[in-house]
Design a protein around this motif. Structure first.
Motif, PDB file in Angstrom:
ATOM      1  N   ARG A  64       0.847  -1.205   0.000  1.00 40.26           N
ATOM      2  CA  ARG A  64       0.000   0.000   0.000  1.00 40.26           C
ATOM      3  C   ARG A  64       0.880   1.251   0.000  1.00 40.26           C
ATOM      4  NH1 ARG A  64      -4.164  -2.290   4.482  1.00 40.26           N
ATOM      5  NH2 ARG A  64      -5.631  -3.252   3.035  1.00 40.26           N
ATOM      6  N   TRP A  65       1.942   1.194   0.786  1.00 42.68           N
ATOM      7  CA  TRP A  65       2.877   2.314   0.846  1.00 42.68           C
ATOM      8  C   TRP A  65       3.504   2.539  -0.534  1.00 42.68           C
ATOM      9  CZ3 TRP A  65       8.540   2.135   2.545  1.00 42.68           C
ATOM     10  CH2 TRP A  65       9.046   3.433   2.715  1.00 42.68           C
ATOM     11  N   LEU A  66       3.853   1.453  -1.210  1.00 46.49           N
ATOM     12  CA  LEU A  66       4.401   1.543  -2.568  1.00 46.49           C
ATOM     13  C   LEU A  66       3.424   2.296  -3.480  1.00 46.49           C
ATOM     14  CD1 LEU A  66       6.415   0.660  -4.854  1.00 46.49           C
ATOM     15  CD2 LEU A  66       4.931  -1.341  -5.108  1.00 46.49           C
ATOM     16  N   VAL A  67       2.157   1.912  -3.450  1.00 51.69           N
ATOM     17  CA  VAL A  67       1.155   2.573  -4.289  1.00 51.69           C
ATOM     18  C   VAL A  67       1.049   4.056  -3.930  1.00 51.69           C
ATOM     19  CG1 VAL A  67      -1.308   2.677  -4.857  1.00 51.69           C
ATOM     20  CG2 VAL A  67      -0.135   0.465  -4.779  1.00 51.69           C
ATOM     21  N   ARG A  68       1.048   4.379  -2.646  1.00 52.37           N
ATOM     22  CA  ARG A  68       0.978   5.791  -2.224  1.00 52.37           C
ATOM     23  C   ARG A  68       2.214   6.562  -2.700  1.00 52.37           C
ATOM     24  NH1 ARG A  68      -0.996   3.376   2.540  1.00 52.37           N
ATOM     25  NH2 ARG A  68       1.007   3.631   3.589  1.00 52.37           N
ATOM     26  N   ARG A  69       3.398   5.954  -2.563  1.00 51.27           N
ATOM     27  CA  ARG A  69       4.627   6.629  -2.999  1.00 51.27           C
ATOM     28  C   ARG A  69       4.621   6.862  -4.505  1.00 51.27           C
ATOM     29  NH1 ARG A  69       9.209   4.520  -3.056  1.00 51.27           N
ATOM     30  NH2 ARG A  69       8.685   2.346  -2.765  1.00 51.27           N
ATOM     31  N   MET A  70       4.204   5.854  -5.266  1.00 50.47           N
ATOM     32  CA  MET A  70       4.187   6.001  -6.721  1.00 50.47           C
ATOM     33  C   MET A  70       3.120   7.007  -7.149  1.00 50.47           C
ATOM     34  SD  MET A  70       6.698   4.255  -7.781  1.00 50.47           S
ATOM     35  CE  MET A  70       7.496   4.606  -6.220  1.00 50.47           C
ATOM     36  N   THR A  71       2.008   7.057  -6.432  1.00 54.27           N
ATOM     37  CA  THR A  71       0.976   8.041  -6.739  1.00 54.27           C
ATOM     38  C   THR A  71       1.495   9.448  -6.452  1.00 54.27           C
ATOM     39  OG1 THR A  71      -0.783   6.432  -6.327  1.00 54.27           O
ATOM     40  CG2 THR A  71      -1.396   8.757  -6.230  1.00 54.27           C
ATOM     41  N   ALA A  72       2.232   9.596  -5.368  1.00 51.29           N
ATOM     42  CA  ALA A  72       2.830  10.890  -5.040  1.00 51.29           C
ATOM     43  C   ALA A  72       3.914  11.273  -6.053  1.00 51.29           C
ATOM     44  CB  ALA A  72       3.420  10.865  -3.627  1.00 51.29           C
ATOM     45  N   GLU A  73       4.568  10.291  -6.632  1.00 55.66           N
ATOM     46  CA  GLU A  73       5.626  10.508  -7.625  1.00 55.66           C
ATOM     47  C   GLU A  73       5.088  10.125  -9.008  1.00 55.66           C
ATOM     48  OE1 GLU A  73       8.724  11.563  -9.589  1.00 55.66           O
ATOM     49  OE2 GLU A  73       8.896  11.894  -7.448  1.00 55.66           O
ATOM     50  N   ARG A  74       3.839  10.514  -9.280  1.00 56.48           N
ATOM     51  CA  ARG A  74       3.148  10.159 -10.528  1.00 56.48           C
ATOM     52  C   ARG A  74       3.981  10.531 -11.750  1.00 56.48           C
ATOM     53  NH1 ARG A  74      -0.557  11.883 -14.376  1.00 56.48           N
ATOM     54  NH2 ARG A  74      -2.239  10.385 -14.767  1.00 56.48           N
ATOM     55  N   THR A  75       4.556  11.719 -11.729  1.00 56.95           N
ATOM     56  CA  THR A  75       5.382  12.170 -12.845  1.00 56.95           C
ATOM     57  C   THR A  75       6.519  11.183 -13.102  1.00 56.95           C
ATOM     58  OG1 THR A  75       4.865  14.473 -12.425  1.00 56.95           O
ATOM     59  CG2 THR A  75       6.880  14.040 -13.639  1.00 56.95           C
ATOM     60  N   GLY A  76       7.197  10.787 -12.044  1.00 54.78           N
ATOM     61  CA  GLY A  76       8.300   9.846 -12.191  1.00 54.78           C
ATOM     62  C   GLY A  76       7.837   8.506 -12.732  1.00 54.78           C
ATOM     63  N   TYR A  77       6.684   8.035 -12.261  1.00 56.55           N
ATOM     64  CA  TYR A  77       6.202   6.737 -12.730  1.00 56.55           C
ATOM     65  C   TYR A  77       5.818   6.803 -14.205  1.00 56.55           C
ATOM     66  CZ  TYR A  77       4.574   2.007 -12.398  1.00 56.55           C
ATOM     67  OH  TYR A  77       4.455   0.660 -12.590  1.00 56.55           O
ATOM     68  N   LEU A  78       5.126   7.867 -14.613  1.00 52.47           N
ATOM     69  CA  LEU A  78       4.772   8.004 -16.027  1.00 52.47           C
ATOM     70  C   LEU A  78       6.029   8.131 -16.890  1.00 52.47           C
ATOM     71  CD1 LEU A  78       1.686  10.380 -15.805  1.00 52.47           C
ATOM     72  CD2 LEU A  78       1.694   7.932 -16.341  1.00 52.47           C
ATOM     73  N   ALA A  79       7.017   8.872 -16.403  1.00 52.49           N
ATOM     74  CA  ALA A  79       8.274   8.988 -17.138  1.00 52.49           C
ATOM     75  C   ALA A  79       8.952   7.625 -17.251  1.00 52.49           C
ATOM     76  CB  ALA A  79       9.200   9.992 -16.461  1.00 52.49           C
ATOM     77  N   MET A  80       8.882   6.819 -16.184  1.00 53.31           N
ATOM     78  CA  MET A  80       9.468   5.479 -16.231  1.00 53.31           C
ATOM     79  C   MET A  80       8.795   4.636 -17.310  1.00 53.31           C
ATOM     80  SD  MET A  80      11.394   3.006 -15.567  1.00 53.31           S
ATOM     81  CE  MET A  80      12.334   3.178 -14.092  1.00 53.31           C
ATOM     82  N   LEU A  81       7.485   4.734 -17.404  1.00 51.17           N
ATOM     83  CA  LEU A  81       6.778   3.982 -18.451  1.00 51.17           C
ATOM     84  C   LEU A  81       7.235   4.432 -19.838  1.00 51.17           C
ATOM     85  CD1 LEU A  81       3.172   3.875 -16.947  1.00 51.17           C
ATOM     86  CD2 LEU A  81       4.870   2.026 -16.993  1.00 51.17           C
ATOM     87  N   GLU A  82       7.381   5.727 -20.021  1.00 49.27           N
ATOM     88  CA  GLU A  82       7.884   6.246 -21.302  1.00 49.27           C
ATOM     89  C   GLU A  82       9.301   5.727 -21.575  1.00 49.27           C
ATOM     90  OE1 GLU A  82       6.580   8.022 -23.776  1.00 49.27           O
ATOM     91  OE2 GLU A  82       4.651   8.390 -22.821  1.00 49.27           O
ATOM     92  N   LEU A  83      10.132   5.753 -20.545  1.00 51.58           N
ATOM     93  CA  LEU A  83      11.507   5.268 -20.715  1.00 51.58           C
ATOM     94  C   LEU A  83      11.525   3.789 -21.081  1.00 51.58           C
ATOM     95  CD1 LEU A  83      13.220   7.128 -17.751  1.00 51.58           C
ATOM     96  CD2 LEU A  83      13.759   7.420 -20.184  1.00 51.58           C
ATOM     97  N   ARG A  84      10.666   3.000 -20.459  1.00 53.21           N
ATOM     98  CA  ARG A  84      10.622   1.572 -20.781  1.00 53.21           C
ATOM     99  C   ARG A  84      10.248   1.342 -22.238  1.00 53.21           C
ATOM    100  NH1 ARG A  84       9.002  -2.455 -16.235  1.00 53.21           N
ATOM    101  NH2 ARG A  84      10.190  -1.638 -14.492  1.00 53.21           N
TER     102      ARG A  84
END
Length: 194
Positions: A90-110
């Motif tokens: 759950r903490w992982l999901v909250r952290r990734m939601t807070a770092e939404r920009t980073g997660y979306l950028a990671m998807l683009e990078l992949r």
């Protein structure tokens, strides 16, 4: 090539913002300069090519998405159990939601890594190292399960986060905390395999 490490980090962070907002096609030196609020031509002084910019963003994204060790220590105060694993996910999901920009950028990078061998090598190295560290952490902490448990949790949570960020209507009506609990309870039996 310019050597100001703080400026380089700011430019890479700007590149991550551009990736999240505009995708890989929008990642240009000019877009990075504009996002960072620096004079036109600055990014080209710090990166030898667009490939270099992608690779640097691939390195930096993992730094941004790694939790603070003090927060990890706080999260690990509870006794090892399936419930603790659920809370960690759950903490992982909250952290990734807070770092939404980073997660979306990671998807683009992949996605871009399928076309850029240097970026693919960097992401393979970084993600493999993070996964190995997660396995080590899980086992050293005495959490229920084994290396395969961590791998399946990783794959399941990657899928949850992918849907959550890219096609949120797929999961509409599904509360994320409850979904995470379901994922963990299906992967780790109540007694937790050791």
């Amino acid at each position: 090539m310019a050597r100001n490490p703080e400026r380089r980090t700011a430019l890479v962070d700007a590149a991550i913002e551009v990736l999240a907002r505009e995708g890989a096609r929008g990642l240009t030196f000019r877009a990075v300069d504009a996002q960072a609020g620096v004079p036109v031509g600055t990014a080209s002084n710090y990166f030898t090519s667009r490939d270099d910019l992608f690779t640097q963003a691939g390195r930096r994204i993992h730094v941004r998405m790694t939790p603070d060790p003090a927060q990890v220590g706080e999260a690990m105060r509870a006794a090892p159990s399936r419930e603790l694993v659920t809370e960690l996910m759950r903490w992982l999901v909250r952290r990734m939601t807070a770092e939404r920009t980073g997660y979306l950028a990671m998807l683009e990078l992949r996605l871009e890594a399928t076309r850029r061998p240097d970026l693919q090598a960097e992401l393979n190295r970084a993600v493999r190292a993070a996964l190995e560290e997660s396995v080590r952490f899980h086992l050293d902490a005495g959490l229920p399960g084994d290396a395969d448990t961590v791998l399946v949790l990783y794959l399941a949570m990657t899928g949850v986060l992918l849907e959550h960020f890219t096609l949120p209507d797929v999961l509409s009506g599904t509360e994320l905390d409850r979904l995470v609990e379901t994922v963990v309870s299906r992967i780790i039996p109540p007694s937790g395999p050791r």
